[in-house]
Scaffold this motif. Structure first.
Motif, PDB file in Angstrom:
ATOM      1  N   PHE A 217      23.947  89.281  64.462  1.00  0.00           N
ATOM      2  CA  PHE A 217      23.622  88.067  63.630  1.00  0.00           C
ATOM      3  C   PHE A 217      23.446  88.769  62.042  1.00  0.00           C
ATOM      4  N   GLU A 218      24.408  88.291  61.328  1.00  0.00           N
ATOM      5  CA  GLU A 218      24.286  88.678  59.803  1.00  0.00           C
ATOM      6  C   GLU A 218      24.429  90.212  59.895  1.00  0.00           C
ATOM      7  N   ASN A 219      23.152  91.087  59.560  1.00  0.00           N
ATOM      8  CA  ASN A 219      23.111  92.291  59.365  1.00  0.00           C
ATOM      9  C   ASN A 219      22.063  92.901  60.211  1.00  0.00           C
TER      10      ASN A 219
ATOM     11  N   LEU B 156      20.525  96.509  59.667  1.00  0.00           N
ATOM     12  CA  LEU B 156      21.510  97.366  58.858  1.00  0.00           C
ATOM     13  C   LEU B 156      21.717  96.953  57.528  1.00  0.00           C
ATOM     14  N   PRO B 157      22.327  97.648  56.385  1.00  0.00           N
ATOM     15  CA  PRO B 157      22.198  97.371  54.870  1.00  0.00           C
ATOM     16  C   PRO B 157      23.206  96.511  54.511  1.00  0.00           C
ATOM     17  N   GLN B 158      24.258  96.104  55.545  1.00  0.00           N
ATOM     18  CA  GLN B 158      25.394  95.031  55.310  1.00  0.00           C
ATOM     19  C   GLN B 158      25.589  94.231  56.531  1.00  0.00           C
ATOM     20  N   PRO B 159      26.048  93.347  56.043  1.00  0.00           N
ATOM     21  CA  PRO B 159      26.689  92.288  57.195  1.00  0.00           C
ATOM     22  C   PRO B 159      27.629  93.106  58.176  1.00  0.00           C
ATOM     23  N   ILE B 160      27.334  92.678  59.372  1.00  0.00           N
ATOM     24  CA  ILE B 160      28.133  93.075  60.688  1.00  0.00           C
ATOM     25  C   ILE B 160      29.310  92.284  60.971  1.00  0.00           C
ATOM     26  N   LYS B 161      30.284  92.903  61.262  1.00  0.00           N
ATOM     27  CA  LYS B 161      31.528  92.083  61.455  1.00  0.00           C
ATOM     28  C   LYS B 161      31.634  92.333  63.322  1.00  0.00           C
ATOM     29  N   GLU B 162      31.249  91.197  63.730  1.00  0.00           N
ATOM     30  CA  GLU B 162      31.223  91.559  65.324  1.00  0.00           C
ATOM     31  C   GLU B 162      32.375  91.799  65.953  1.00  0.00           C
ATOM     32  N   HIS B 163      33.491  91.462  65.478  1.00  0.00           N
ATOM     33  CA  HIS B 163      34.853  91.832  66.078  1.00  0.00           C
ATOM     34  C   HIS B 163      35.334  93.375  65.999  1.00  0.00           C
ATOM     35  N   LYS B 164      34.591  93.955  65.103  1.00  0.00           N
ATOM     36  CA  LYS B 164      34.940  95.231  64.729  1.00  0.00           C
ATOM     37  C   LYS B 164      33.758  96.189  65.591  1.00  0.00           C
ATOM     38  N   VAL B 165      32.804  95.641  65.906  1.00  0.00           N
ATOM     39  CA  VAL B 165      32.000  96.490  66.712  1.00  0.00           C
ATOM     40  C   VAL B 165      32.488  97.067  68.241  1.00  0.00           C
TER      41      VAL B 165
END
Length: 155
Positions: A83-85, A122-131
């Motif tokens: 969720f977000e970062n 984490l210091p930035q938003p996470i793009k879940e499709h790249k995890v």
């Protein structure tokens, strides 16, 4: 007078709690008390391993690598939420054990439920499709690519 008693009777006669101790030993060796005591022993030998699992976060040039040590956990027990970062790693454990006697009558039914989770920011938003996540030999690794921000020129 006591010298005329057989040796076994002499020892019980001179030991005031001999018969009581014998009865107590028999009591603790019979079911269901023996099963109860064994369950208590098992609890202390194998407590729920997830009460505080360790998580490491390593920042690399192009990614964040989150590693969680989860020995004895099945892959199906692990949930990863983003969720977000924030990334949250959760582990749920449900165990049902039944013990039966020789006539298939259940005399012990034990259920245990456990839940543990850790949330990492984490210091930035996470793009879940790249995890990307992998789990092998009790080690969960989650790779989160770093996103490059837009550089702003200063006037």
């Amino acid at each position: 007078m006591s010298s005329k008693l057989p040796k076994k009777q002499q020892s019980e006669h001179h030991e005031p709690f001999g018969q009581l101790m014998k009865s107590m030993n028999q009591f603790f060796q019979e079911r269901p008390v023996r099963g109860l005591l064994q369950n208590i022993d098992n609890f202390f030998l194998k407590p729920f391993p997830l009460s505080a699992f360790s998580v490491d976060v390593i920042e690399k040039e192009n990614e964040h690598l989150v590693t969680a040590e989860l020995p004895g956990v099945n892959k199906e027990q692990i949930d990863i939420h983003i969720f977000e970062n924030h990334i949250t790693i959760s582990v749920n454990n449900k165990e049902i054990i039944t013990e039966e006697d020789e006539n298939n009558h259940v005399f012990v039914k034990k259920q245990s439920f456990g839940h543990a989770s850790k949330t990492i920011s984490l210091p930035q938003p996470i793009k879940e499709h790249k995890v990307k996540a992998s789990y092998k030999d009790g080690l969960l690794q989650v790779r989160i690519p770093k996103e490059k921000g837009k550089r702003i020129s200063i006037d």
